[in-house]
Design an enzyme around this catalytic site. Structure first.
Site, mmCIF file in Angstrom:
data_model
loop_
_atom_site.group_PDB
_atom_site.id
_atom_site.type_symbol
_atom_site.label_atom_id
_atom_site.label_comp_id
_atom_site.label_asym_id
_atom_site.label_seq_id
_atom_site.Cartn_x
_atom_site.Cartn_y
_atom_site.Cartn_z
ATOM 1 N N THR A 158 33.194 44.422 49.061
ATOM 2 C CA THR A 158 32.970 44.778 50.640
ATOM 3 C C THR A 158 32.076 46.102 50.381
ATOM 4 O O THR A 158 31.115 46.056 50.133
ATOM 5 C CB THR A 158 34.158 44.897 51.367
ATOM 6 N N LYS A 184 38.632 44.432 43.138
ATOM 7 C CA LYS A 184 37.613 45.025 44.405
ATOM 8 C C LYS A 184 38.362 45.941 45.195
ATOM 9 O O LYS A 184 39.734 45.790 45.223
ATOM 10 C CB LYS A 184 36.976 43.711 45.297
ATOM 11 N N THR A 195 43.293 46.916 51.005
ATOM 12 C CA THR A 195 42.180 46.432 50.947
ATOM 13 C C THR A 195 41.754 46.148 49.526
ATOM 14 O O THR A 195 40.531 46.713 48.954
ATOM 15 C CB THR A 195 40.883 47.419 51.443
ATOM 16 N N GLU A 281 35.095 55.109 48.741
ATOM 17 C CA GLU A 281 33.967 55.094 49.678
ATOM 18 C C GLU A 281 33.455 56.564 49.679
ATOM 19 O O GLU A 281 34.254 57.524 50.114
ATOM 20 C CB GLU A 281 34.518 54.822 51.110
ATOM 21 N N ASN A 403 32.768 54.858 57.286
ATOM 22 C CA ASN A 403 33.671 54.148 58.092
ATOM 23 C C ASN A 403 33.301 54.353 59.400
ATOM 24 O O ASN A 403 34.023 53.651 60.386
ATOM 25 C CB ASN A 403 34.881 54.835 57.785
ATOM 26 N N THR A 408 28.690 48.364 62.270
ATOM 27 C CA THR A 408 27.537 48.381 62.788
ATOM 28 C C THR A 408 26.341 48.392 61.630
ATOM 29 O O THR A 408 25.158 48.535 61.969
ATOM 30 C CB THR A 408 27.147 49.452 63.741
#
Length: 408
Positions: A158, A184, A195, A281, A403, A408
């Site tokens: 992702t 992942k 996740t 991230e 995040n 979007t």
């Protein structure tokens, strides 16, 4: 080569889930995501003994429920099918119906028992699974042009920036046993999985009960000891498939080389865990927290988790600020029986606290150490023989950016 008891682990260059005999994998783009691969699968030539562990989040996604129920029937799985982009979580009866259809269509396409198909999804929560795209992916599963372990490792991602995979070999009963894996995970990662999807394969002969015990034990020391942001998701699982294509004697706790297998298995799980933590991230650094001298396993683990989960520690590492007070504070709120007058802390080899008191050290040396891509924080509680290690990453501006605009 890595020494393991009286044996050695051989690390396979570019190893993956298809490194063990009898496994294949693939992936392709179906349109769930704009341009990236978003549908993947692993297939064993024969039904494989399977073990699984799952998220502790109360909201468990439909694919996770379907997979758990199937595994409980005879502890066998032959095909794993995964989509990214949509999690099929919090989708009610429609979500369950879609997960079951995904399972049934895969079984028909791959000519395997429906109960021998595991399904997994990852991505946006609360969005219905785009079944037309799923059907497109399933229809392509027998097309050899899509068969590639790299395609699979990419299709399950992702917000990850890199694929995560590895494989090792070890000799057992004169047979070369291979253990491979792909995973992942980049955000919403906290101890007890989040996740995060991890798929591990091996060609060893092993009984289900022993495999499940090995996975649970190893998960507590690896996947459950990583964190990125303290959030826990709805879809996480780790599945292990053992198809028994080697001729070793059945592995269990009474096998003379059981510990050799365990340590090789843990090596793979730890390697995947560290790859996940490093790819958090927006992350720029991998942080490793080593806690020693604890009075119990629980104390060692909980202190390590407290330090690795601290946003203040993570931001200090990002800024290369040797602010050891943040580490001590995290140890203190771990809710474990810790004697403040015994605790010692070091940044790598640089001692900053001894027996609860600050040590004079070169701030510039500390700052330079924290600029490394891998940072080790060592905490010695000086209160017992137990130890634990946790892994995480620094907390950066980019984490907020990623995040803040995830949808979007």
């Amino acid at each position: 080569m890595v020494a393991v008891t009286d044996k050695e682990i051989h690390i396979i260059k570019n190893g993956n889930v298809t490194s063990p005999h009898g496994f294949s994998a693939g992936g392709l783009h179906t349109g769930i995501r704009k341009t990236k691969l978003d549908f993947g699968w692993i297939h064993s030539d024969n039904p494989a003994t399977v073990a699984g562990v799952y998220t502790l989040n109360t909201f468990q996604a439909a694919p996770l429920k379907v997979t758990k129920e199937s595994i409980e029937k005879d502890n066998k799985i032959q095909t794993v099918v995964v989509n990214s982009g949509v999690a099929n979580s919090c989708t009610g009866k429609q979500g369950m119906s879609d997960a079951l259809e995904m399972q049934k269509l895969t079984a028909d396409k791959m000519n395997v028992s429906t109960d021998h198909v595991a399904v997994a999804s990852t991505g946006l929560i609360g969005v219905p699974l785009p079944m037309d795209n799923i059907r497109t992916g399933i229809e392509a599963m027998t097309n050899r042009e899509h068969y590639s372990p790299a395609n699979f490792a990419t299709a399950i991602l992702t917000t990850d920036t890199v694929t995560k995979h590895m494989a090792v070999q070890i000799e057992i009963d004169g047979e070369t046993i291979t253990i491979g894996g792909a995973a992942k995970g980049s955000g919403m990662i906290d101890p007890n999985m989040a996740t995060m999807l991890s798929f591990i394969t091996t060609d060893a002969v092993i009984d289900h009960e022993s495999l499940q015990k090995a996975l649970k034990h190893t998960t507590n020391q690896t996947f459950n000891m990583i964190t990125v942001d303290g959030d826990s998701s709805t879809n996480d699982m780790v599945l292990v498939m053992a198809n028994g294509q080697q001729n070793n004697s059945v592995l269990n706790e009474s096998h003379p080389q059981w510990n050799d297998f365990l340590q090789a298995f843990q090596y793979v799980c730890e390697g995947l865990s560290k790859q996940i933590a490093r790819d958090g991230e927006g992350a720029t650094k991998l942080i490793e927290v080593n806690v020693t001298g604890a009075a119990s396993n629980e104390t060692a683990s909980q202190v390590a988790k407290a330090v690795i989960s601290s946003s203040l520690v993570k931001t200090a590492i990002y800024g290369s600020d040797p602010n050891w007070g943040r580490i001590i504070t995290a140890v203190g709120y771990s809710e474990q029986p810790v004697d403040p007058d015994k605790v010692s802390v070091s940044l790598g080899e640089i001692a900053v606290v001894e027996s609860g008191l600050p040590v004079d050290f070169d701030e510039n040396e500390g700052k330079q150490y924290l600029e490394n891509e891998t940072v080790k924080l060592n905490v010695d509680l000086q209160d017992g023989p137990y130890e634990a290690t946790a892994w995480g990453c620094d907390l950066t501006y980019d984490y907020v950016k990623i995040n803040a605009s995830y949808r979007t």
